[in-house]
Design a protein around this motif. Structure first.
Motif, mmCIF file in Angstrom:
data_model
loop_
_atom_site.group_PDB
_atom_site.id
_atom_site.type_symbol
_atom_site.label_atom_id
_atom_site.label_comp_id
_atom_site.label_asym_id
_atom_site.label_seq_id
_atom_site.Cartn_x
_atom_site.Cartn_y
_atom_site.Cartn_z
ATOM 1 N N GLY A 89 -0.771 -7.950 65.645
ATOM 2 C CA GLY A 89 -0.626 -7.207 63.996
ATOM 3 C C GLY A 89 -1.829 -7.091 63.700
ATOM 4 N N PHE A 90 -1.929 -6.812 62.203
ATOM 5 C CA PHE A 90 -3.261 -6.404 61.440
ATOM 6 C C PHE A 90 -4.089 -7.793 61.426
ATOM 7 C CE2 PHE A 90 -4.450 -6.740 56.695
ATOM 8 C CZ PHE A 90 -5.821 -6.152 56.979
ATOM 9 N N ILE A 91 -3.648 -8.849 60.649
ATOM 10 C CA ILE A 91 -4.417 -9.767 60.384
ATOM 11 C C ILE A 91 -4.539 -10.868 61.742
ATOM 12 C CG2 ILE A 91 -4.506 -12.205 59.251
ATOM 13 C CD1 ILE A 91 -2.870 -11.037 57.044
ATOM 14 N N ASP A 122 3.857 -11.673 70.660
ATOM 15 C CA ASP A 122 4.076 -10.502 69.883
ATOM 16 C C ASP A 122 5.207 -9.824 70.256
ATOM 17 O OD1 ASP A 122 3.891 -8.477 67.791
ATOM 18 O OD2 ASP A 122 2.210 -9.169 67.230
ATOM 19 N N ASN A 123 6.170 -9.285 69.671
ATOM 20 C CA ASN A 123 7.274 -8.449 70.077
ATOM 21 C C ASN A 123 7.040 -7.123 69.691
ATOM 22 O OD1 ASN A 123 7.870 -8.351 67.301
ATOM 23 N ND2 ASN A 123 10.140 -9.017 67.528
ATOM 24 N N ILE A 144 7.148 -5.510 66.725
ATOM 25 C CA ILE A 144 8.187 -4.815 65.870
ATOM 26 C C ILE A 144 7.459 -3.973 64.951
ATOM 27 C CG2 ILE A 144 8.415 -6.824 64.423
ATOM 28 C CD1 ILE A 144 11.406 -6.050 64.009
ATOM 29 N N THR A 145 6.128 -4.823 64.343
ATOM 30 C CA THR A 145 5.257 -3.715 63.456
ATOM 31 C C THR A 145 3.834 -3.915 63.910
ATOM 32 O OG1 THR A 145 5.119 -5.732 62.203
ATOM 33 C CG2 THR A 145 6.839 -4.548 61.465
ATOM 34 N N GLY A 146 3.477 -4.651 64.917
ATOM 35 C CA GLY A 146 2.135 -4.601 65.409
ATOM 36 C C GLY A 146 1.993 -3.358 66.554
ATOM 37 N N ASP A 190 9.937 -12.213 71.634
ATOM 38 C CA ASP A 190 10.041 -12.485 70.070
ATOM 39 C C ASP A 190 10.123 -13.751 70.080
ATOM 40 O OD1 ASP A 190 11.757 -12.652 67.871
ATOM 41 O OD2 ASP A 190 13.005 -11.009 68.452
ATOM 42 N N ILE A 191 9.629 -14.606 69.052
ATOM 43 C CA ILE A 191 9.460 -15.811 68.573
ATOM 44 C C ILE A 191 10.851 -16.461 68.235
ATOM 45 C CG2 ILE A 191 7.112 -15.976 68.439
ATOM 46 C CD1 ILE A 191 7.692 -16.685 65.367
ATOM 47 N N LEU A 208 1.833 -16.073 62.338
ATOM 48 C CA LEU A 208 1.665 -14.939 61.572
ATOM 49 C C LEU A 208 2.634 -14.149 61.780
ATOM 50 C CD1 LEU A 208 -1.368 -16.141 61.713
ATOM 51 C CD2 LEU A 208 -2.133 -14.029 61.061
ATOM 52 N N TYR A 229 12.048 -11.253 52.578
ATOM 53 C CA TYR A 229 10.770 -11.640 52.879
ATOM 54 C C TYR A 229 10.469 -12.702 52.035
ATOM 55 C CZ TYR A 229 5.606 -11.033 53.304
ATOM 56 O OH TYR A 229 4.332 -11.323 53.835
ATOM 57 N N LYS A 270 9.976 -16.547 53.617
ATOM 58 C CA LYS A 270 8.844 -17.063 53.592
ATOM 59 C C LYS A 270 8.988 -18.568 52.533
ATOM 60 C CE LYS A 270 6.016 -14.542 55.497
ATOM 61 N NZ LYS A 270 5.212 -14.996 56.814
ATOM 62 N N ILE A 279 -1.043 -16.487 51.733
ATOM 63 C CA ILE A 279 -1.930 -15.226 51.620
ATOM 64 C C ILE A 279 -1.645 -14.402 50.392
ATOM 65 C CG2 ILE A 279 -2.628 -13.538 53.156
ATOM 66 C CD1 ILE A 279 -1.540 -15.233 55.490
ATOM 67 N N THR A 304 -4.057 -8.546 51.479
ATOM 68 C CA THR A 304 -5.243 -8.555 52.391
ATOM 69 C C THR A 304 -5.419 -7.244 52.935
ATOM 70 O OG1 THR A 304 -5.082 -10.803 52.914
ATOM 71 C CG2 THR A 304 -6.254 -9.558 54.582
ATOM 72 N N ARG A 343 1.722 0.140 52.298
ATOM 73 C CA ARG A 343 0.881 -0.877 51.342
ATOM 74 C C ARG A 343 -0.083 0.121 50.547
ATOM 75 N NH1 ARG A 343 0.333 -6.197 54.774
ATOM 76 N NH2 ARG A 343 0.717 -4.893 56.657
HETATM 77 N N1 NAD Z 1 -1.330 -8.419 54.729
HETATM 78 C C1 NAD Z 1 -1.167 -9.057 53.629
HETATM 79 O O1 NAD Z 1 -1.581 -8.585 52.653
HETATM 80 C C2 NAD Z 1 -0.283 -10.327 53.626
HETATM 81 C C3 NAD Z 1 -0.236 -10.931 52.524
HETATM 82 C C4 NAD Z 1 0.619 -12.215 52.412
HETATM 83 C C5 NAD Z 1 1.088 -12.628 53.820
HETATM 84 N N2 NAD Z 1 0.896 -12.125 55.166
HETATM 85 C C6 NAD Z 1 1.222 -12.727 56.226
HETATM 86 O O2 NAD Z 1 0.586 -12.583 57.173
HETATM 87 C C7 NAD Z 1 1.120 -12.229 58.333
HETATM 88 C C8 NAD Z 1 0.465 -10.952 59.079
HETATM 89 O O3 NAD Z 1 0.726 -10.094 58.451
HETATM 90 P P1 NAD Z 1 0.024 -8.495 58.768
HETATM 91 O O4 NAD Z 1 -0.434 -7.805 57.764
HETATM 92 O O5 NAD Z 1 -0.840 -8.544 59.806
HETATM 93 O O6 NAD Z 1 1.433 -7.848 59.216
HETATM 94 P P2 NAD Z 1 1.693 -6.896 60.681
HETATM 95 O O7 NAD Z 1 2.959 -6.525 60.614
HETATM 96 O O8 NAD Z 1 0.497 -5.993 60.918
HETATM 97 O O9 NAD Z 1 1.666 -8.213 61.671
HETATM 98 C C9 NAD Z 1 2.757 -9.167 62.021
HETATM 99 C C10 NAD Z 1 2.868 -9.284 63.453
HETATM 100 O O10 NAD Z 1 3.943 -10.087 64.036
HETATM 101 C C11 NAD Z 1 4.675 -9.552 64.828
HETATM 102 N N3 NAD Z 1 6.051 -9.982 64.724
HETATM 103 C C12 NAD Z 1 6.976 -9.843 63.803
HETATM 104 N N4 NAD Z 1 8.180 -10.340 64.267
HETATM 105 C C13 NAD Z 1 7.874 -10.860 65.146
HETATM 106 C C14 NAD Z 1 8.740 -11.845 66.180
HETATM 107 N N5 NAD Z 1 10.095 -11.952 66.007
HETATM 108 N N6 NAD Z 1 8.249 -12.338 67.214
HETATM 109 C C15 NAD Z 1 6.949 -11.989 67.581
HETATM 110 N N7 NAD Z 1 6.262 -11.052 67.009
HETATM 111 C C16 NAD Z 1 6.598 -10.683 65.829
HETATM 112 C C17 NAD Z 1 4.689 -7.955 64.476
HETATM 113 O O11 NAD Z 1 5.015 -7.151 65.666
HETATM 114 C C18 NAD Z 1 3.166 -7.656 64.093
HETATM 115 O O12 NAD Z 1 2.433 -7.682 65.365
HETATM 116 C C19 NAD Z 1 2.734 -12.169 58.297
HETATM 117 O O13 NAD Z 1 3.383 -13.418 58.240
HETATM 118 C C20 NAD Z 1 2.702 -11.760 56.768
HETATM 119 O O14 NAD Z 1 3.871 -12.277 55.877
HETATM 120 C C21 NAD Z 1 0.167 -11.007 55.108
#
Ligand code: NAD
Length: 317
Positions: free
Chosen positions: A11-13, A32-33, A35-37, A57-58, A80, A152, A156, A179, A182, A193
């Motif tokens: 994913g992003f972070i 990672d699965n 789903i959004t990455g 999938d975790i 994450l 959500y 959390k 967090i 970001t 976003r």
């Molecule tokens: N970006 C922000 O501003 C922000 C703010 C607060 C909290 N967070 C938290 O930080 C984390 C990362 O956020 P992000 O912005 O990088 O989001 P993102 O969607 O880019 O990354 C999340 C990753 O988790 C993977 N994922 C989701 N469900 C899964 C599962 N069941 N099994 C395996 N992989 C799975 C997705 O495919 C993705 O790659 C998240 O937990 C989010 O809640 C992010």
């Protein structure tokens, strides 16, 4: 050399965190699965012998056997994994609830098995539409349990509750990072976003859509600062939630004007309906992170935005 498992590492972070761990000379197991990455975020790491990628999938309980059979030790786990933008978690509400509950429990059990440290990525959304400002870690929040964003927020909150239970019952060395917004390269252009929304609208000369009158505030933290904070928190002795974010608060309307000022664009700023349960104010109190982690953000808004705009320009080419 440490072996570090990063769930949500594509994913992003997560992908920036994988980069930082590899750059520190350690090993990464990225789960990672997708789903959004996206694999695009980690493609540059796939040939690195210190980087393993497992598409999984975790929430699947077989994860415990999969990892135990493959690795004799895991030193640290970062959780994450979760859809994270309103567009994503409203599209995948059940997946969001299960990853924060079953998924989190699976990783906590894995940490117990290995005796590893574990860091859970929580969110400022646990404060809901906050009645206190700025938000300190002691604040319990103001969340609508059945609202459109509850999949959500409550996921959390459950993740935090089960982590606290593992700490109390088993003495697990677990961390909770709350967090705040970001931003940076590798966000998805269409993730809904506000940062990618405004930048891609400005780059495409489309109207910039501000929800409501734009007086609602957000505080934006550049991704490298956030990743440093996560690594410091993991290394710390803290087992209670810690806010990580940039207290540089600005209104969404001012942010829209900033974006227009930073780009050669013909876009006009327009206002549209405010989504339901949209938080009015968001600003972290980071006194705890400053005091215990000696952490505070170092990348200013203009610098971070320029780096992000450059990334989006390349994606749109
Ligand atoms: N970006 C922000 O501003 C922000 C703010 C607060 C909290 N967070 C938290 O930080 C984390 C990362 O956020 P992000 O912005 O990088 O989001 P993102 O969607 O880019 O990354 C999340 C990753 O988790 C993977 N994922 C989701 N469900 C899964 C599962 N069941 N099994 C395996 N992989 C799975 C997705 O495919 C993705 O790659 C998240 O937990 C989010 O809640 C992010």
């Amino acid at each position: 050399m440490k072996r570090v498992l990063v769930a949500g590492g594509a994913g992003f972070i997560g992908s920036h965190l994988c980069d930082a761990i590899i750059n520190n000379g350690d090993q990464v197991v990225c789960l990672d699965n997708l789903i959004t990455g996206s694999k695009d975020n980690i493609v540059h790491l796939l040939d690195n012998p210190r980087f393993d990628y497992i598409e999984f999938d975790i929430t699947n309980v077989n994860i415990l056997k999969l990892i135990k059979d493959k690795y004799d030790k895991i030193d640290e786990i970062y959780d994450l994994a979760s859809p994270a933008s309103p567009v994503d978690y409203i599209l995948y509400p059940i997946e969001t609830l299960t990853v924060g509950s079953f998924g989190a429990k699976n990783l906590l059990d894995l940490a117990l098995h290995y005796g590893s440290r574990i860091l859970m990525a929580s969110t400022s959304e646990v404060y809901g539409d906050p009645l206190e400002h700025p938000q300190q870690e002691e604040y319990w929040g103001n969340v609508n349990p059945i609202g459109i964003r509850s999949c959500y927020d409550e996921s959390k909150r459950f993740m935090e509750a089960i982590t606290a239970a593992y700490i109390r019952k088993y003495g697990l060395n677990a961390k909770i990072a709350r967090i705040f917004n970001t931003y940076g390269p590798r966000m998805r252009l269409n993730d809904g976003r506000v940062v990618p929304n405004f930048i891609s609208q400005a780059l495409n000369n489309q109207d910039i859509t501000v929800y409501g009158d734009g007086s609602q505030t957000r505080s934006f933290c550049y991704v490298s600062d956030l990743v440093n904070g996560l690594i410091l928190l993991m290394a710390s002795g803290l087992n209670t939630p810690v806010n990580l974010g940039n207290p540089d608060e600005r209104s969404v309307m001012d942010f829209a004007k900033d974006v227009v000022g930073m780009l050669p664009t013909k876009s006009k700023i327009i206002t549209t309906a405010l989504p339901k349960d949209d938080p009015q104010r968001r600003k972290p109190d980071i006194t705890k992170a400053k005091k215990h982690l000696s952490w505070s953000p170092t990348i200013g808004f203009k610098e971070g935005m320029q780096l992000t705009i450059e990334y989006f320009k390349k994606r749109l080419r």
